[in-house]
Design an enzyme around this catalytic site. Structure first.
Site, mmCIF file in Angstrom:
data_model
loop_
_atom_site.group_PDB
_atom_site.id
_atom_site.type_symbol
_atom_site.label_atom_id
_atom_site.label_comp_id
_atom_site.label_asym_id
_atom_site.label_seq_id
_atom_site.Cartn_x
_atom_site.Cartn_y
_atom_site.Cartn_z
ATOM 1 N N HIS A 92 -64.058 101.138 -30.423
ATOM 2 C CA HIS A 92 -65.095 101.511 -29.460
ATOM 3 C C HIS A 92 -64.427 101.560 -28.083
ATOM 4 C CE1 HIS A 92 -68.700 100.776 -26.951
ATOM 5 N NE2 HIS A 92 -69.409 101.186 -27.993
ATOM 6 N N ASP B 44 -63.003 92.547 -32.515
ATOM 7 C CA ASP B 44 -64.279 93.031 -31.991
ATOM 8 C C ASP B 44 -65.273 92.968 -33.155
ATOM 9 O OD1 ASP B 44 -66.479 94.401 -31.191
ATOM 10 O OD2 ASP B 44 -65.431 96.221 -30.557
ATOM 11 N N GLN C 154 -69.953 95.008 -34.596
ATOM 12 C CA GLN C 154 -70.630 95.643 -35.742
ATOM 13 C C GLN C 154 -70.441 94.850 -37.025
ATOM 14 O OE1 GLN C 154 -72.675 98.106 -35.650
ATOM 15 N NE2 GLN C 154 -72.310 98.836 -33.568
ATOM 16 N N LYS D 139 -77.167 93.176 -31.297
ATOM 17 C CA LYS D 139 -76.858 93.829 -32.576
ATOM 18 C C LYS D 139 -77.289 92.939 -33.743
ATOM 19 C CE LYS D 139 -73.724 96.847 -30.588
ATOM 20 N NZ LYS D 139 -73.946 98.268 -30.387
ATOM 21 N N CYS E 176 -69.343 106.430 -28.455
ATOM 22 C CA CYS E 176 -68.336 105.690 -27.655
ATOM 23 C C CYS E 176 -67.019 105.530 -28.404
ATOM 24 C CB CYS E 176 -68.847 104.316 -27.228
ATOM 25 S SG CYS E 176 -70.257 104.388 -26.150
HETATM 26 N N1 PMP Z 1 -67.658 97.340 -30.096
HETATM 27 C C1 PMP Z 1 -68.307 98.009 -31.046
HETATM 28 C C2 PMP Z 1 -67.628 98.251 -32.364
HETATM 29 C C3 PMP Z 1 -69.610 98.460 -30.810
HETATM 30 O O1 PMP Z 1 -70.260 99.130 -31.760
HETATM 31 C C4 PMP Z 1 -70.224 98.201 -29.558
HETATM 32 C C5 PMP Z 1 -71.617 98.699 -29.255
HETATM 33 N N2 PMP Z 1 -71.917 99.965 -29.695
HETATM 34 C C6 PMP Z 1 -69.495 97.492 -28.603
HETATM 35 C C7 PMP Z 1 -68.218 97.067 -28.909
HETATM 36 C C8 PMP Z 1 -70.064 97.193 -27.253
HETATM 37 O O2 PMP Z 1 -71.165 96.364 -27.393
HETATM 38 P P1 PMP Z 1 -72.165 96.122 -26.166
HETATM 39 O O3 PMP Z 1 -72.601 97.491 -25.727
HETATM 40 O O4 PMP Z 1 -73.256 95.324 -26.773
HETATM 41 O O5 PMP Z 1 -71.413 95.404 -25.117
#
Ligand code: PMP
Length: 405
Positions: free
Chosen positions: A122, A199, A202, A225, A363
């Site tokens: 991401h 990370d 997910q 999440k 993203c």
């Molecule tokens: N890493 C991953 C794999 C994600 O899917 C996301 C959110 N889509 C994030 C980081 C960032 O999370 P947040 O927007 O809650 O900070």
């Protein structure tokens, strides 16, 4: 799992949209819906306990502090961290990853050093590291993935050098759904003495995580999440690193003493929690984790695996659908395109039929560049989704295909 009973817990799922369309919420990788217990805990906090934490001597402040610190203990237990001091509350995964890139960078990275990320990260696990590398004149290296969406681990062997300072990789890809073999990555990196950041944005809602068993050095997650409020997240880090890393932000709560000749830092983990923390969010995370524990992550995982299998089969049956990400080990997200149609148009038509999916790059622009596409449609599942909802998704995709192709 009795899905109908579970759905009763989520008031938002009952509504009809656009007049008479049953809402089919398949955008869970972006954010999950909240059970009533979480919504009630937020309302209850403001009705009964609201007060700023840590600084007060009065009853309400002590109660609010207790709720906040108990939430920390809950997170510690949920991911099996060794100590509560290893749990830093953040705004979310992005905030945790920025904290890491800044503070780890300041402590350990110098000119010419190298940081390894993967091609399926991401943006929030790429851009903070790019910023740090620019600042420190360090080099960012990338583990590629193959066309099934699996990391090519033999490439990691080639990327690791004596200059590598950290490996940062996602547990589950929010776009491809790939569950990465992080145990292998961690043991490989550790064999060279390199720490690993996971990370888990997910992963936390789909898979049981034991940070001591994994032996990861750092792990980021977002409350929203996993059925909690937005604006609360966690950075887990081994204490030895938190001790050595400088604070990310300065302000109230993170100091022991302040004077114009210099300041000293609060004990862990408060050294990394400057300013008024999201104590309401932390309480909601506690409630959400209790809720997930009651249902059982294993049950959730099994149900979502069935949903994913069914959705993949249904989409494959339609024909002229390209699914991006066919990894052997996948979690509850499926990215696809209707051949010849724009992902945004498909998403718009699905929406008009009551089906909420996400379109675009999610993203993860490097993933789009890998496949030479501008975006995908992504359906992502949670514990409350049903097979009937996937039937509705499939019918809506057939309709979109007829209209657009
Ligand atoms: N890493 C991953 C794999 C994600 O899917 C996301 C959110 N889509 C994030 C980081 C960032 O999370 P947040 O927007 O809650 O900070």
């Amino acid at each position: 799992m009795d899905i109908e009973l579970i759905r009763e817990e989520f008031p938002i799922l009952k509504q009809k949209i656009y007049g008479n369309k049953q809402l089919v919420y398949l955008d869970n990788a972006a954010t999950t819906q909240k059970p009533k217990c979480v919504i009630d805990s937020i309302s209850n906090f403001y009705s009964v306990f609201n007060s700023n934490i840590h600084r007060g001597v009065h009853y309400l402040s002590e109660k609010a502090t207790e709720i906040y610190e108990n939430a920390r203990l809950k997170v510690q237990q949920f991911i099996n961290a060794k100590s509560r001091t290893e749990i830093v509350f953040t705004k979310g995964s992005t905030d945790a990853l920025n904290l890491m890139a800044f503070s780890f960078g300041e402590a350990y990275i110098k000119e010419g050093d190298e940081v390894i990320v993967s091609e399926m990260e991401h943006h929030s696990n790429i851009v903070p590291w790019q910023l740090m590398c620019q600042r420190k004149k360090a080099v960012l290296k990338v583990i590629p993935f193959d066309d099934n969406g699996e990391l090519i681990l033999s490439e990691l062997d080639k990327l690791i050098s004596e200059k590598t300072k950290i490996v940062c990789v996602t547990y589950v890809s929010n776009t491809l759904g790939t569950v990465n073999p992080i145990e292998t990555i961690i043991s490989k990196a550790h064999s060279f003495g390199i720490p690993v950041l996971i990370d888990a944005a997910q992963a936390i809602q789909h898979t049981a995580i034991d940070v001591q068993k994994l032996d990861c050095d750092f792990l980021a997650l977002s409350g929203h999440k996993i059925y909690a409020e937005t604006g609360i997240g966690v950075l887990y880090a081994k204490e030895k690193y938190l001790d050595e890393m400088p604070p990310y932000q300065g302000g109230g709560d993170m100091i022991k003493t302040v004077s114009f000749s210099g300041s000293t830092w609060a004990e862990l983990p408060l050294k990394f929690e400057a300013g008024t923390s999201n104590f309401v969010g932390a309480g909601s995370l506690h409630t959400a984790l209790d809720y997930v524990d009651r249902i059982g992550l294993k049950n959730i995982q099994n149900h979502e695996a069935e949903l994913l299998k069914y959705a993949t089969q249904k989409l494959d049956e339609i024909g002229n659908i390209t699914i991006y990400g066919r990894a052997k080990n996948k979690a509850a997200a499926i990215s696809f395109n209707v051949d010849g149609a724009h992902h945004y148009d498909v998403g718009m038509i699905l929406d008009k039929m009551g089906v909420a999916v996400r379109t675009g790059t999610h993203c993860t622009e490097p993933i789009m560049q890998h496949f030479g596409i501008t975006g995908t449609v992504r359906a992502s599942f949670a514990l409350y989704n049903t097979f009937e909802e996937i039937d509705i998704l499939a019918e809506a995709v057939i309709r979109a295909k007829k209209m657009l192709c």
